[in-house]
Scaffold this active site. Sequence first.
Site, PDB file in Angstrom:
ATOM      1  N   HIS A   1      17.290  -0.974  -0.365  1.00  0.00           N
ATOM      2  CA  HIS A   1      16.252  -1.509   0.520  1.00  0.00           C
ATOM      3  C   HIS A   1      15.174  -0.501   0.875  1.00  0.00           C
ATOM      4  O   HIS A   1      14.289  -0.827   1.669  1.00  0.00           O
ATOM      5  CB  HIS A   1      16.884  -2.017   1.826  1.00  0.00           C
ATOM      6  CG  HIS A   1      17.600  -3.311   1.706  1.00  0.00           C
ATOM      7  ND1 HIS A   1      16.964  -4.533   1.675  1.00  0.00           N
ATOM      8  CD2 HIS A   1      18.921  -3.589   1.602  1.00  0.00           C
ATOM      9  CE1 HIS A   1      17.860  -5.504   1.572  1.00  0.00           C
ATOM     10  NE2 HIS A   1      19.054  -4.960   1.518  1.00  0.00           N
TER      11      HIS A   1
ATOM     12  N   LYS B   1       7.755  -6.033  13.901  1.00  0.00           N
ATOM     13  CA  LYS B   1       8.562  -5.267  12.954  1.00  0.00           C
ATOM     14  C   LYS B   1       9.311  -4.181  13.717  1.00  0.00           C
ATOM     15  O   LYS B   1       8.922  -3.814  14.824  1.00  0.00           O
ATOM     16  CB  LYS B   1       7.679  -4.577  11.906  1.00  0.00           C
ATOM     17  CG  LYS B   1       7.001  -5.509  10.916  1.00  0.00           C
ATOM     18  CD  LYS B   1       6.131  -4.742   9.953  1.00  0.00           C
ATOM     19  CE  LYS B   1       5.487  -5.666   8.937  1.00  0.00           C
ATOM     20  NZ  LYS B   1       6.469  -6.247   8.010  1.00  0.00           N
ATOM     21  N   ARG B   2      10.344  -3.684  13.089  1.00  0.00           N
ATOM     22  CA  ARG B   2      10.951  -2.456  13.584  1.00  0.00           C
ATOM     23  C   ARG B   2       9.878  -1.371  13.666  1.00  0.00           C
ATOM     24  O   ARG B   2       9.022  -1.256  12.784  1.00  0.00           O
ATOM     25  CB  ARG B   2      12.058  -2.034  12.608  1.00  0.00           C
ATOM     26  CG  ARG B   2      12.732  -0.724  12.906  1.00  0.00           C
ATOM     27  CD  ARG B   2      13.944  -0.551  12.000  1.00  0.00           C
ATOM     28  NE  ARG B   2      13.612  -0.678  10.603  1.00  0.00           N
ATOM     29  CZ  ARG B   2      13.269   0.348   9.812  1.00  0.00           C
ATOM     30  NH1 ARG B   2      13.218   1.572  10.305  1.00  0.00           N
ATOM     31  NH2 ARG B   2      13.013   0.156   8.526  1.00  0.00           N
TER      32      ARG B   2
ATOM     33  N   LYS C   1       5.413   1.610   8.818  1.00  0.00           N
ATOM     34  CA  LYS C   1       4.952   0.245   9.076  1.00  0.00           C
ATOM     35  C   LYS C   1       3.594   0.232   9.786  1.00  0.00           C
ATOM     36  O   LYS C   1       2.938  -0.793   9.882  1.00  0.00           O
ATOM     37  CB  LYS C   1       5.997  -0.528   9.867  1.00  0.00           C
ATOM     38  CG  LYS C   1       7.292  -0.735   9.065  1.00  0.00           C
ATOM     39  CD  LYS C   1       8.368  -1.452   9.876  1.00  0.00           C
ATOM     40  CE  LYS C   1       9.684  -1.555   9.113  1.00  0.00           C
ATOM     41  NZ  LYS C   1       9.638  -2.495   7.979  1.00  0.00           N
TER      42      LYS C   1
ATOM     43  N   THR D   1      10.367  -9.513   4.827  1.00  0.00           N
ATOM     44  CA  THR D   1      10.662 -10.946   4.871  1.00  0.00           C
ATOM     45  C   THR D   1       9.825 -11.626   5.935  1.00  0.00           C
ATOM     46  O   THR D   1       9.550 -12.819   5.843  1.00  0.00           O
ATOM     47  CB  THR D   1      12.156 -11.211   5.146  1.00  0.00           C
ATOM     48  OG1 THR D   1      12.568 -10.466   6.299  1.00  0.00           O
ATOM     49  CG2 THR D   1      13.011 -10.814   3.958  1.00  0.00           C
TER      50      THR D   1
ATOM     51  N   LYS E   1       7.786 -15.408   6.070  1.00  0.00           N
ATOM     52  CA  LYS E   1       7.870 -16.392   7.153  1.00  0.00           C
ATOM     53  C   LYS E   1       6.484 -16.761   7.654  1.00  0.00           C
ATOM     54  O   LYS E   1       6.190 -17.946   7.893  1.00  0.00           O
ATOM     55  CB  LYS E   1       8.728 -15.837   8.285  1.00  0.00           C
ATOM     56  CG  LYS E   1      10.161 -15.566   7.902  1.00  0.00           C
ATOM     57  CD  LYS E   1      10.865 -14.680   8.929  1.00  0.00           C
ATOM     58  CE  LYS E   1      12.174 -14.137   8.380  1.00  0.00           C
ATOM     59  NZ  LYS E   1      12.754 -13.077   9.233  1.00  0.00           N
TER      60      LYS E   1
END
Length: 794
Positions: free
Chosen positions: A352, A532-533, A538, A640, A644
């Site tokens: 991942h 998000k985390r 990110k 993911t 969505k």
Amino acid sequence: MTHAPSAQDLREKILYHLTHTQGRGPEFATVFDWRLAVSFAVRDLMVGPWVDAIRAARDQGAKRVYYLSMEFLIGRILGDAIINLRLEPAMGEALTQLGLDEQEILDNEPDAALGNGGLGRLAACFMESLSSLRCPAFGYGIRYEHGLFRQSFENGQQVERPEDWLNQPHPWEFVRIDYSYRIGFKGHVETVDGRAVWQPGESVIARAYDTPVIGWGGDWANSLRLWGAHPTTLLDLPRFNAGDYTAAAEPEALARTLSRVLYPDDTTESGKELRLKQEYFLTSAALQDILRRFLAEHGDLDLLPQKVAIQLNDTHPAIAGPELIRLLMDDHGLPFARARDLARATLNYTNHTLLPEALERWSTWLMGRILPRHMQIIQMIDDDHRDTTNRPAHVGIVHNDQVHMGELAFIMSGKVNGVSALHTDLVRDTVFADLHKLHPGRIVNQTNGVTPRRWLRMSNPSLTRLLDDTIGTGWTSDLDQLKGLEAHADDAGFRDSLRAAKRANKIWLSNGLLADLGVKADPDAIFDVQIKRMHEYKRQLLNILEAIALWQRIHDDPNGNWAPRVKIFGGKAAPGYWLAKSVIHLINDVAATINSDPVTSKFLQIAYPSNYNVSMAEDLIPAADLSEQISTAGKEASGTGNMKFTMNGALTIGTLDGANVEIRELVGPENFFLFGLTADEAAAEKARHGHARAAIEASEDLKVALQLIAEGRFGRAESYYSLLDRTWNDDPFLVASDFDAYFATQRKVDRAFADTADWDRMAALNIARSGFFSSDRTIRGYMRDIWDTQAITA
């Protein structure tokens, strides 16, 4: 389901459980009592298909899939079960007859705190799709008493408190006391009659807690088996009677610690020890359970790869290779080579991440102390691999006094998969390039997906009604049927209905979550969402710096034609990740300033609700106009959340990273707001000396934003000196290098949003072309390319 219950049937079941399970009469019942009564009534309808599925798999000798994951971010179960059992109309009528508010009942259920982010939510989607596709499967995880943590903000800073989801009964689980296994740690290895025997110095009992996972239509359910840690000795009575109460309770303390918290802070040696113990606890319990079931049904260990497929979700359960070899050698007497071959033919590994710090490494000292037998077997695996492959000297599992769990998982797996096309290419070319050359064909791609049952039908009823009315209901189990919407994208009436559905979701969010934060959100503004985390790659920092620069631009021209925008953030930072926590602090400080600014507040608002979880995502995603997928190219494996948002009609602003690449290809480049460096360009830019300072000096907007922080316009400047220093002088994730492109692309978003007909057409095409991102498609790929297993059709 062969027979769908009527509203009257459900009403009677609910009243039965209210009286006989909760021990309450209707006149005395609280919302909590009613919610448990409804949950038990729904659970009753899940048990029959669940038992039938287990029986069918056994009777047909089916090959089973076992999914090992440290996280299963399942969210609330009740609403999801109602959807998959197709009970919505009947349940709504039954609750109305009982004088109950269905939404109040659903909202009373706590989120199961069993995960943090995309890894755990992916596992939950996979479990639901496995059941929907009638693939016999078990999910294995840990029953965390407190999960990750409950996030709150004090003076803008993240504060972590214990999550308390298990402080009340969990109606979905069945305790399996008969499925309990002893898990050992520490001790020593001795040789007895020529064989190695591990004598653990500590041990706990892993006890199974099973939750049925019902598939779409309600005809099949698989098991999510979570392990709770229990002491082998409840109490050291002599010590207790001697007055040494703390020492007397040590066995219980050790056990409860193991299954208490997800991802303990591992910046300390004790934290590292606990985390390694947790990973082994999960893995050993699962493998012992798998072998017990296999031997009861088949007996011949040579059949193991034909009847068992084990998937390792990231490196957390990578100790499965050595543990399976240990069980086969030490408990069942197989020679090493045979045990190795059986294990490798049974195990598979999903990668991942490309981030080096996320590919776990344990010191050989820690591994040898906590799992001495496994350290021996790891060395045997490594030596065997070296001797049989003539690999380069720098390749291996054990080097520099560390055990590299990514390499261990790769070497002990039959298949290794990435989770998006770009990510899989990068796995082959970077992190496992040497191993790929030694084992060509082992790495395959399986692009992630999400379940449309939860992430569209359940979470977005207004859009669901429009889809059902326009193309029928078949899309729920065959998401490719969304393609039928393309014919309606140019229909003004359909676009108006689509806009109305989105606006209804935005009003719901404005009047609920955002109002609770004191944010006055105009439902006609752009709802711009990044959930998000919290992590540097990110790039939540890029997002908030753009907000500061935009705020300054609006101040410079308050009468300009600005597109109103509500920026919404959500996500938690790991307790020991000070830089991510600094970004959280900055976002909240910036929000406090901007939201109260009388000049700009009508154009720009910022919201950061605390304790982001699955249920919050189910409110935010349907209301989003713009999806922020802005990671540094080459760093996000897949994502993911991006999927969505797309299937719920949000347009994406993003880099060519992870599954963004595939989203853009499928929805069309003209329906995607692309910016930023590519993965190759990012790698070259990062290698360029002084890239951060050069990019900042070239960007007036970014310079202004950073200067405003340094001047203390958003709280005490000294709170952000380290963050500013990192941005100016290091910037490893290229926030500065991508800033101007991001800012300019956001202004394209403003202009596009003003053209409502074109925006709605783009939103319709995003939905219509999102069918590829169903987790049903992903699971079919795993079944075909990795597990070699079949669905049970009869």
